[in-house]
Design an enzyme around this catalytic site. Structure first.
Site, PDB file in Angstrom:
ATOM      1  N   GLY A 112       6.280 -15.106  -1.841  1.00 58.72           N
ATOM      2  CA  GLY A 112       5.492 -15.860  -0.629  1.00 58.72           C
ATOM      3  C   GLY A 112       4.069 -15.295  -0.298  1.00 58.72           C
ATOM      4  N   ASN A 165       1.486 -16.692  -1.544  1.00 64.36           N
ATOM      5  CA  ASN A 165       0.751 -18.000  -1.198  1.00 64.36           C
ATOM      6  C   ASN A 165       0.808 -18.219   0.383  1.00 64.36           C
ATOM      7  OD1 ASN A 165      -0.919 -19.130  -3.467  1.00 64.36           O
ATOM      8  ND2 ASN A 165       0.895 -18.534  -4.406  1.00 64.36           N
ATOM      9  N   HIS A 190      -1.093 -24.323  -8.652  1.00 69.14           N
ATOM     10  CA  HIS A 190      -0.367 -23.908 -10.022  1.00 69.14           C
ATOM     11  C   HIS A 190      -1.494 -22.904 -10.742  1.00 69.14           C
ATOM     12  CE1 HIS A 190       1.402 -24.497 -13.824  1.00 69.14           C
ATOM     13  NE2 HIS A 190       0.284 -24.664 -14.541  1.00 69.14           N
ATOM     14  N   GLU A 212      -5.721 -18.194  -6.465  1.00 70.31           N
ATOM     15  CA  GLU A 212      -4.635 -19.055  -5.691  1.00 70.31           C
ATOM     16  C   GLU A 212      -4.747 -18.596  -4.158  1.00 70.31           C
ATOM     17  OE1 GLU A 212      -0.767 -18.485  -7.020  1.00 70.31           O
ATOM     18  OE2 GLU A 212      -1.441 -17.758  -8.971  1.00 70.31           O
TER      19      GLU A 212
HETATM   20  C1  GRF Z   1       2.289 -18.153  -7.873  1.00 69.51           C
HETATM   21  O1  GRF Z   1       1.931 -17.595  -8.903  1.00 69.51           O
HETATM   22  C2  GRF Z   1       2.082 -19.583  -7.855  1.00 69.51           C
HETATM   23  O2  GRF Z   1       0.947 -20.108  -8.691  1.00 69.51           O
HETATM   24  C3  GRF Z   1       3.191 -19.894  -8.859  1.00 69.51           C
HETATM   25  O3  GRF Z   1       4.247 -19.139  -8.506  1.00 69.51           O
HETATM   26  C4  GRF Z   1       3.779 -18.129  -7.719  1.00 69.51           C
HETATM   27  C5  GRF Z   1       4.444 -17.893  -6.359  1.00 69.51           C
HETATM   28  O4  GRF Z   1       4.137 -16.774  -5.991  1.00 69.51           O
HETATM   29  N1  GRF Z   1       3.611 -21.694  -8.450  1.00 69.51           N
HETATM   30  P1  GRF Z   1       4.197 -16.648  -4.235  1.00 69.51           P
HETATM   31  O5  GRF Z   1       5.637 -16.816  -3.867  1.00 69.51           O
HETATM   32  O6  GRF Z   1       3.293 -17.425  -3.417  1.00 69.51           O
HETATM   33  O7  GRF Z   1       3.941 -15.171  -4.106  1.00 69.51           O
END
Ligand code: GRF
Length: 203
Positions: free
Chosen positions: A12, A14, A109, A180
């Site tokens: 989580g 992001n 992504h 990200e």
């Molecule tokens: C991130 O690297 C995202 O790009 C990929 O999965 C990972 C998720 O990380 N789709 P988080 O759960 O947001 O820490």
């Protein structure tokens, strides 16, 4: 207020970047629900800590994938979301789900699409392949979700240097921190501020 529903599967970070930008006033929106397919996803703890509805909906609770997707659709429709954000969400959903939110789904992504994306490219695998290929620059992409994996219109990208001695883990961490967690909130802010223009583009 612009309502966001976030689908998660893991740590989580992001999701946290969106929460932080809303709480510092950069993004004018509400995360009205966070849904994970994984009941142990730390992302659910992050949501609860910020008073955001957090629940697990996964296919094992249903007879089949269609019923699972129907439950997900019903939940997000009931929450009246204006945008669905896949933030590390690892379940591939069908065209039925995607058309239920016509052009209102985005995904983050961890590569510069069209490199290192598509079926099987998720998590550390993306960075392992980038290192194997010997690319000097990688990064992250935010795009609209369409039926084909990682193939929708690109909204934002940010490049990150690959450094000497990088491992998949060190590269993943740098891409998350430097790319990200920057472009996902920026892309959401852009969508909020350009809804009418995007309606034309996406309809
Ligand atoms: C991130 O690297 C995202 O790009 C990929 O999965 C990972 C998720 O990380 N789709 P988080 O759960 O947001 O820490």
């Amino acid at each position: 207020m612009f309502k966001i529903g976030v689908l998660v599967s893991g740590g989580g970070t992001n999701l946290q970047s969106i929460i932080d930008r809303i709480e510092d006033g950069t993004i004018e929106a509400d995360i009205v629900t966070v849904v994970s397919n994984n009941k142990n996803a730390f992302a659910l703890e992050r949501a609860k800590k910020h008073g955001i509805q957090a629940l697990c909906i996964n296919k094992h609770q249903f007879m089949n994938a269609d019923e699972y997707e129907d439950a997900l659709i019903r939940h997000l429709k009931a929450a009246n979301v204006d945008l669905v954000v896949f933030a590390g969400f690892l379940v591939i959903l069908s065209e039925r789900f995607i058309s239920a939110f016509e052009g209102k789904i985005i995904n983050i992504h961890p590569s510069l699409i069209p490199s290192f994306c598509g079926k099987g490219f998720y998590g550390l695998k993306v960075h392992e392949e980038a290192l194997k290929k010997g690319v000097k620059v990688t990064g992250a992409t935010v795009h609209f979700v369409v039926a084909e994996a990682d193939a929708g219109p690109i909204i934002a990208q940010k490049a990150v240097d690959v450094l000497e001695g990088d491992t998949p883990e060190t590269l993943q961490k740098r891409v998350m921190l430097q790319a990200e967690h920057v472009i996902l909130p920026e892309a959401i802010d852009y969508i909020i501020k350009n809804q009418s223009k995007l309606q034309e583009v996406l309809s």
